[in-house]
Design a protein around this motif. Structure first.
Motif, short mmCIF file in Angstrom:
data_model
loop_
_atom_site.label_atom_id
_atom_site.label_comp_id
_atom_site.label_asym_id
_atom_site.label_seq_id
_atom_site.Cartn_x
_atom_site.Cartn_y
_atom_site.Cartn_z
N GLY A 1 -1.21 -0.05 2.37
CA GLY A 1 -0.90 0.78 3.65
C GLY A 1 -1.02 -0.13 4.89
O GLY A 1 -1.08 0.35 5.92
N HIS A 2 -1.33 -1.45 4.51
CA HIS A 2 -1.25 -2.59 5.68
C HIS A 2 0.19 -2.80 6.44
O HIS A 2 1.30 -2.48 5.74
CB HIS A 2 -1.70 -3.92 5.21
CG HIS A 2 -3.17 -3.82 4.68
ND1 HIS A 2 -3.37 -4.38 3.50
CD2 HIS A 2 -4.26 -3.24 5.27
CE1 HIS A 2 -4.66 -4.05 3.38
NE2 HIS A 2 -5.05 -3.61 4.41
N ALA A 3 0.30 -2.82 7.55
CA ALA A 3 1.64 -2.89 8.16
C ALA A 3 2.28 -4.38 7.90
O ALA A 3 1.61 -5.18 7.69
CB ALA A 3 1.37 -3.04 9.89
N HIS B 1 5.21 -0.71 5.34
CA HIS B 1 3.79 -0.91 4.93
C HIS B 1 3.72 -1.15 3.37
O HIS B 1 4.72 -1.08 2.81
CB HIS B 1 2.89 0.34 5.03
CG HIS B 1 2.76 1.10 6.37
ND1 HIS B 1 3.74 1.78 7.06
CD2 HIS B 1 1.89 0.74 7.36
CE1 HIS B 1 3.30 2.29 8.42
NE2 HIS B 1 2.39 1.33 8.56
N ASP B 2 2.62 -2.23 3.29
CA ASP B 2 2.52 -2.72 1.84
C ASP B 2 1.63 -1.42 0.82
O ASP B 2 1.53 -0.40 1.39
CB ASP B 2 1.98 -4.04 1.68
CG ASP B 2 0.59 -3.92 2.09
OD1 ASP B 2 0.03 -2.70 2.49
OD2 ASP B 2 0.04 -4.76 2.41
#
Lengths: 61, 538
Positions: free
Chosen positions: B265-267, B261-262
């Motif tokens: 919190g994005h995959a 995750h960045d």
């Protein structure tokens, strides 16, 4: 050493065949090309080395 | 070439010859993967495949030449013999650039791999610690080479064996348990780079295949090299190509074992770890191995150490290779005799070792400056679009390799035409039979294809790499200026060659290699050729 080598290169052939079959399931297209080449290379190297190993084994006998 | 000179002992076995090459070229993918993913993104597998096909041509060319002329000079010797002194110097000088960058780049990346287990070594967080460690490694390699300690063939063979097994297991587990063709297809659709980035990635992909000089190095120390070298080289070339294409496909098409995750919190996909992240670019295989299901549980701990050792061996071959090439060029009167100077106690070419390790340290300072100093960072951002250290080193490495390999292809063609008498136990396939100066020769089509491929990579490097575009040609121009100064001082021809007795040299090489049948065949070919010439004279 020879059984180990044989097992190692059989692994190459099997892995190559699995990759080839999985990629070909999506057809021959640009996105699958590198995978098809990879599968082909694994099979080619495995078969080439197995031939060498068997030839050396036969000459020793 | 006098028979009174001490010669290298020919004691390298076929496995020794393979592991020697593998330790050199096999380490390249440890650096190449992260760099290529950073630029070529969804087309990384294509970048590796294109560079890999060019590399197969280069590998075949080196195999033919190393089997026909089994001497340690490698590319520099082939070009000297095929194209004369001037081009022999330019090719040798480009190889020296590569070996010098090799020392810095591989020492740098060795520390990057260690940083996977020891975070205080991360370049972005502790730049001075990282810099000091890399500099320390260069100093250590310099000292070991001056003293004359080389890693033993047995150690090199063990590391190569462990690495081949380890890389194969990563591929097996990766392709059996994590690889999804639909993810690969999706990534290639959504993350296909711009043409500019693809050219950048392709030019960096060639660094995964650099180090074929080791084939010639091994040829010098292998018994019956004309028979052994082709066999081991073909396996080496295909093995390296499999790992490069395999890893890049896996990196683009794998279901991650530990989702990433960045900061928001994005995959993230695996390849997204690399763009703009110099820390990750230097340790691609360590990050990939940790994401392979099941096997990654062990691999994440030992692959960084294995990578660091393999990279250090490769950095050491840079020190060893640069000093020996400089020595060889000096004996051919292409470089001043100071590079032949041997340390009185340790009997090693100490001046060459100090010179190229010193240059490697200078390159390190230039590469590390943006991390160490904010002012330098601003200048790099302004003039070089913010290229970081490892990319800068990769640029120069690609430039040196593409330049020297381009010359090797031309030399191969020239030697096929000018020296058809030398027996070639291995010949690149696909040749056009023709007559040249009354002799039957075979024109190599693959050499032409390979030249077009490597020359296009050289053009890609010059177009897309801001530092490589300036520093690479500058290195060549400075070298040519020094060459002219030296040759003028010695009253030697600048562009033309000195007189060489290649017939005696070739006889000596074949006798020394234990290839007595080939030597007899060579003499018979020469005799027949001389008789044909005499008969043709009016």
């Amino acid at each position: 050493m020879i059984p180990l080598r044989v097992a190692f290169y059989v692994l190459f052939v099997v892995l190559g065949a699995i990759i080839l079959v999985r990629m070909l399931a999506y057809g021959v297209r640009m996105e699958t090309l590198t995978g098809i080449v990879l599968g082909g290379l694994l099979i080619a190297l495995g078969v080439y080395r197995l031939t060498q190993v068997f030839r050396i084994g036969a000459s020793r006998r | 070439m006098s028979s009174d000179n001490p010669q290298l002992r020919r004691a390298v076995t076929p496995w020794g010859s393979f592991s020697w090459g593998y330790s050199d070229v096999g380490a390249d993918i440890f650096i190449g993967l992260g760099l290529v993913l950073a630029y070529a993104a969804g087309a990384s597998n294509f970048a590796f495949l294109f560079a890999g096909l060019v590399y197969v041509c280069i590998g075949l060319a080196y195999t033919e030449l190393a089997a026909a002329y089994p001497v340690a000079g490698g590319g520099q010797y082939f070009v000297l013999r095929g194209l004369g002194d001037f081009f022999g110097f330019v090719a040798g000088w480009a190889i020296l650039l590569d070996f010098t960058i090799d020392i810095t780049l591989f020492a740098w990346s060795s520390v990057d791999y260690l940083s996977q287990l020891l975070p205080p070594l991360l370049a972005s967080i502790h730049p001075w610690t990282h810099f000091t460690f890399v500099l320390g490694l260069i100093g250590l390699l310099c000292a070991l080479n001056v003293i004359g300690v080389r890693e033993s063939t047995a150690f090199q063979g063990t590391v190569a064996a462990v690495d081949v097994l380890s890389e194969t297991l990563i591929l097996c587990f990766g392709f059996l348990f994590a690889f999804q063709p639909q993810i690969l297809i999706h990534t290639m659709h959504t993350a296909w780079p711009s043409t500019f980035a693809l050219m950048q990635g392709t030019s960096l992909a060639i660094i995964s295949f650099v180090g074929l000089e080791s084939i010639s190095q091994a040829a010098q120390e292998t018994q019956r090299p004309a028979s052994v070298i082709p066999r081991t080289s073909v396996v080496l070339i295909i093995t390296i190509l499999i790992y490069a294409v395999g890893y890049s496909n896996l990196a683009l098409g794998m279901q991650l074992w530990h989702p990433l995750h960045d900061v928001h919190g994005h995959a993230m996909a695996f390849w997204q770890l690399f763009p703009g992240n110099g820390d990750n670019q230097g340790k691609g295989i360590a990050l990939l191995s940790a994401q392979v299901p099941y096997y990654g549980a062990i691999a994440q701990y030992y692959v960084p150490i294995l990578g660091a050792i393999l990279l250090l061996i490769s950095a050491n071959s840079g020190v060893f290779g640069s000093s020996r090439i400089a020595y060889s060029m000096s004996t051919s009167k292409l470089l001043p005799s100071v590079f032949q100077r041997i340390h009185a106690r340790f009997r090693t070419p100490a001046v060459s070792i100090f010179t190229f390790c010193g240059l490697a340290a200078a390159v390190l300072i230039f590469a590390a400056l943006p991390q160490l100093d904010h002012g330098a960072r601003a200048a790099y951002d302004r003039f070089f679009h913010g290229e970081d250290g490892v990319t800068f080193l990769g640029d120069l490495y690609a430039f040196g390799a593409a330049t020297s390999y381009s010359f090797v292809f031309i030399a191969l063609i020239a030697l096929r035409l000018a020296d058809p008498m030398t027996p070639r136990k291995f010949k690149i396939p696909f040749n056009i039979p023709m007559r040249f100066r009354g002799e039957r020769v075979e024109f190599p089509i693959v050499a032409v294809i390979g030249f077009i491929g490597i020359f296009s990579i050289l053009i890609f490097t010059l177009i897309t790499h801001d530092i490589g575009r300036i520093a690479g040609p500058a290195w060549v121009i400075v070298g040519i200026a020094l060459y002219f100064l030296y040759r003028r001082g010695k009253r030697l021809p600048l562009f033309r060659s000195q007189a060489h007795d290649w017939r005696s040299a070739q006889t000596h090489i074949l006798r020394n290699a234990g290839e007595l049948e080939l030597m007899d065949e060579y003499h018979a070919n020469l005799k027949a050729s001389d008789e044909r010439r005499r008969a043709a004279q009016p």
